[in-house]
Design a protein around this motif. Structure first.
Motif, PDB file in Angstrom:
ATOM      1  N   ALA A 171      -3.646   4.457   0.367  1.00 60.95           N
ATOM      2  CA  ALA A 171      -2.425   3.711   0.065  1.00 60.95           C
ATOM      3  C   ALA A 171      -1.272   4.077   0.985  1.00 60.95           C
ATOM      4  O   ALA A 171      -0.214   3.451   0.907  1.00 60.95           O
ATOM      5  CB  ALA A 171      -2.020   3.953  -1.382  1.00 60.95           C
ATOM      6  N   GLY A 172      -1.466   5.109   1.820  1.00 66.26           N
ATOM      7  CA  GLY A 172      -0.416   5.438   2.779  1.00 66.26           C
ATOM      8  C   GLY A 172       0.129   6.832   2.721  1.00 66.26           C
ATOM      9  O   GLY A 172       1.030   7.183   3.494  1.00 66.26           O
ATOM     10  N   LEU A 173      -0.385   7.683   1.835  1.00 69.83           N
ATOM     11  CA  LEU A 173       0.106   9.054   1.778  1.00 69.83           C
ATOM     12  C   LEU A 173      -0.374   9.840   2.981  1.00 69.83           C
ATOM     13  O   LEU A 173      -1.556   9.813   3.320  1.00 69.83           O
ATOM     14  CB  LEU A 173      -0.371   9.749   0.496  1.00 69.83           C
ATOM     15  CG  LEU A 173      -0.008  11.237   0.382  1.00 69.83           C
ATOM     16  CD1 LEU A 173       1.500  11.433   0.344  1.00 69.83           C
ATOM     17  CD2 LEU A 173      -0.681  11.862  -0.836  1.00 69.83           C
ATOM     18  N   ARG A 174       0.551  10.538   3.616  1.00 73.37           N
ATOM     19  CA  ARG A 174       0.226  11.430   4.722  1.00 73.37           C
ATOM     20  C   ARG A 174       0.774  12.820   4.406  1.00 73.37           C
ATOM     21  O   ARG A 174       1.736  12.956   3.640  1.00 73.37           O
ATOM     22  CB  ARG A 174       0.838  10.921   6.031  1.00 73.37           C
ATOM     23  CG  ARG A 174       0.363   9.522   6.426  1.00 73.37           C
ATOM     24  CD  ARG A 174      -1.123   9.525   6.789  1.00 73.37           C
ATOM     25  NE  ARG A 174      -1.592   8.176   7.126  1.00 73.37           N
ATOM     26  CZ  ARG A 174      -2.207   7.369   6.281  1.00 73.37           C
ATOM     27  NH1 ARG A 174      -2.407   7.756   5.014  1.00 73.37           N
ATOM     28  NH2 ARG A 174      -2.616   6.173   6.660  1.00 73.37           N
ATOM     29  N   SER A 175       0.217  13.835   5.018  1.00 71.62           N
ATOM     30  CA  SER A 175       0.725  15.182   4.833  1.00 71.62           C
ATOM     31  C   SER A 175       2.197  15.209   5.204  1.00 71.62           C
ATOM     32  O   SER A 175       2.596  14.709   6.248  1.00 71.62           O
ATOM     33  CB  SER A 175      -0.055  16.167   5.708  1.00 71.62           C
ATOM     34  OG  SER A 175       0.431  17.486   5.514  1.00 71.62           O
ATOM     35  N   GLY A 176       3.014  15.758   4.314  1.00 72.49           N
ATOM     36  CA  GLY A 176       4.451  15.744   4.536  1.00 72.49           C
ATOM     37  C   GLY A 176       5.144  14.561   3.904  1.00 72.49           C
ATOM     38  O   GLY A 176       6.368  14.451   3.952  1.00 72.49           O
TER      39      GLY A 176
END
Length: 466
Positions: free
Chosen positions: A57-62
């Motif tokens: 869904a678009g979550l990235r580290s940070g």
């Protein structure tokens, strides 16, 4: 012993802490009963699957994930998945209005929002069945590097945005392991407070996962259901809640002996002495006291009920008294955005709670909000004392006493009660200068989403307006 994440960067988030600190136990150990048992292996699989959905869904580290979920397995899974993906978890109480949530999302700009698309179970269910939806929101990094963002309870005014690092959470989990009287490995916690807020989140969920303590939310928020949860297994059980929950439990007479009942531990507001006595007389087990804040977690405890109303500072926590106010050691500001020096400065959190620290024993006595000290005709009056006196009267279910151009009491009766009868009872117990000049009887006192009594004068006035 697991090392906390590096604190060279005060907002550092190391996703490895989830596996090291929370998933280190045996795969076959049951960690949640909802009521069906969930073991660690099952929880890991669910978290891994949720992590993949969040990433898709678009979550990235940070980045950040806003969780607007009621207490549920879905909440636990998505929270742990967010951290495991290196993301920041923004915890939004599911009881907030759409307006409140929209304001929080606009300020905190999560990459993903997780909210229910279907909820099963009645309104009084503690844990519910949730089918969650995962929706992209903003393609921006998190506003800070904190692992979790929480909103303060809002019992005395607008909520504050508070951030805690992974290192903060890990340190607090380890702090719990050193507190005398907490539930031990192989035991159970009957969990009543919301895991959106610090007591249920760290004292319940995170500590339970780390220490191998099974979390057992009751089926419903009622005294009968709490006692049934205690009796459901042979292992020792600690009930974890807030003062509101003491009444639920105390008003219920058990059907028989409850040898599993180890103690009840409450955080949040001060517990009136009469309430504590009623509980211990009914069950014969300690009523433990815990003092903490969203900003730093647990500050002190008296889990055996030996020092009531005083507490012992939690391991690694330093408390001092400055001008009648309690200050707590806090290396970095917990507030997201500009730091208010009246709330935090030079490594100390200003609690705005009145209290004393015994120089010989180190015991801390919390005396209520600092703004509860008022002057009436040159005489000092502690509104906490007045409130306690009102709340302990027969026929009173709850009370809030504030200063509003004079001492004003807002009272929720427990049965027939008139203002005249209440004033007569108070005249027998309080000096004239301490007695409320104005009394308001309300069918229901306003409370925050966590069950705390609201102390905002404006909110109380509104509640009392016909």
């Amino acid at each position: 012993m697991v090392r906390p994440p590096s604190t060279d960067d005060p907002t550092a988030t190391d996703p490895g802490w989830v596996d090291e600190v929370l998933f280190a136990g045996r795969s076959s150990d049951v960690c949640l009963s909802l009521p069906d048992p969930v073991d660690r292996a099952t929880l890991r699989r669910l978290v891994t699957a949720a992590q993949e959905r969040l990433t898709a869904a678009g979550l990235r580290s940070g980045g950040a994930v806003a969780l607007r979920l009621p207490p549920s397995l879905a909440y636990v899974v998505n929270l742990l998945a967010t951290w495991r993906a290196g993301g920041q978890a923004i915890l939004l109480d599911h009881r907030l209005t759409d307006h409140e949530v929209d304001r929080a999302l606009e300020r905190l700009t999560p990459q993903v929002v997780v909210a229910p698309v279907r909820t099963g179970g009645g309104a009084l269910r503690v844990f519910v069945d949730v089918t969650e939806g995962v929706t992209p929101y903003a393609d921006r990094p998190a506003v800070s590097g904190h692992a979790v963002i929480q909103l303060s309870s809002g019992s005395t005014g607008p909520s504050k945005v508070i951030g805690r690092t992974a290192a903060d959470l890990v340190a607090e989990v380890h702090r719990y392991t050193r507190i005398d009287g907490v539930a031990l490995p192989g035991e159970r916690i009957v969990l009543l407070p919301s895991m959106v807020h610090v007591l249920g989140l760290v004292g319940g969920l995170l500590y339970g996962l780390h220490a191998g303590v099974e979390l057992v939310p009751p089926q419903r928020l009622s005294g009968d259901a709490v006692l049934a949860a205690i009796a459901a297994a042979d292992s020792p059980a600690t009930v974890l809640g807030v003062p509101f929950h003491i009444g639920l439990v105390t008003a219920t007479r058990p059907d028989g002996p409850l040898p599993q009942f180890r103690r009840m531990t409450t955080g949040g507001e001060l517990v009136p002495a009469a309430v504590a006595r009623a509980f211990t007389d009914r069950f014969g087990v300690p009523l433990g006291n815990m003092y903490g804040m969203t900003e730093v977690g647990v500050i002190g405890t008296d889990l055996h009920g030996r020092h009531r109303p005083s507490i012992t500072p939690a391991p690694g926590i330093e408390v001092r008294e400055v001008g009648g106010e309690l200050h707590v050691s806090c290396p970095a500001s917990p507030y997201v955005g500009l730091t208010d020096p009246t709330r935090w400065s030079a490594g100390w959190l200003h609690t705005r709670d009145a209290g004393t620290v015994d120089p010989d024993t180190g015991l801390v006595t919390v005396r209520g909000r600092l703004d509860s000290q008022v002057s009436v005709g040159g005489m000092k009056v502690d509104l906490t004392e007045v409130e306690t006196t009102v709340a302990e009267l027969t026929g009173v279910a709850a009370a809030v006493v504030v200063w509003d151009n004079g001492i004003t009491a807002y009272v929720q009766p427990d049965g027939p009660l008139s203002e005249e009868a209440l004033d007569t009872l108070l005249a027998e117990r309080l000096a004239g200068y301490k007695r409320p000049r104005t009394l308001h009887l309300l069918d229901q006192l306003p409370r925050t989403t966590t069950g705390k009594l609201v102390r905002s004068v404006d909110a109380l006035r509104t509640a009392a307006t016909p």
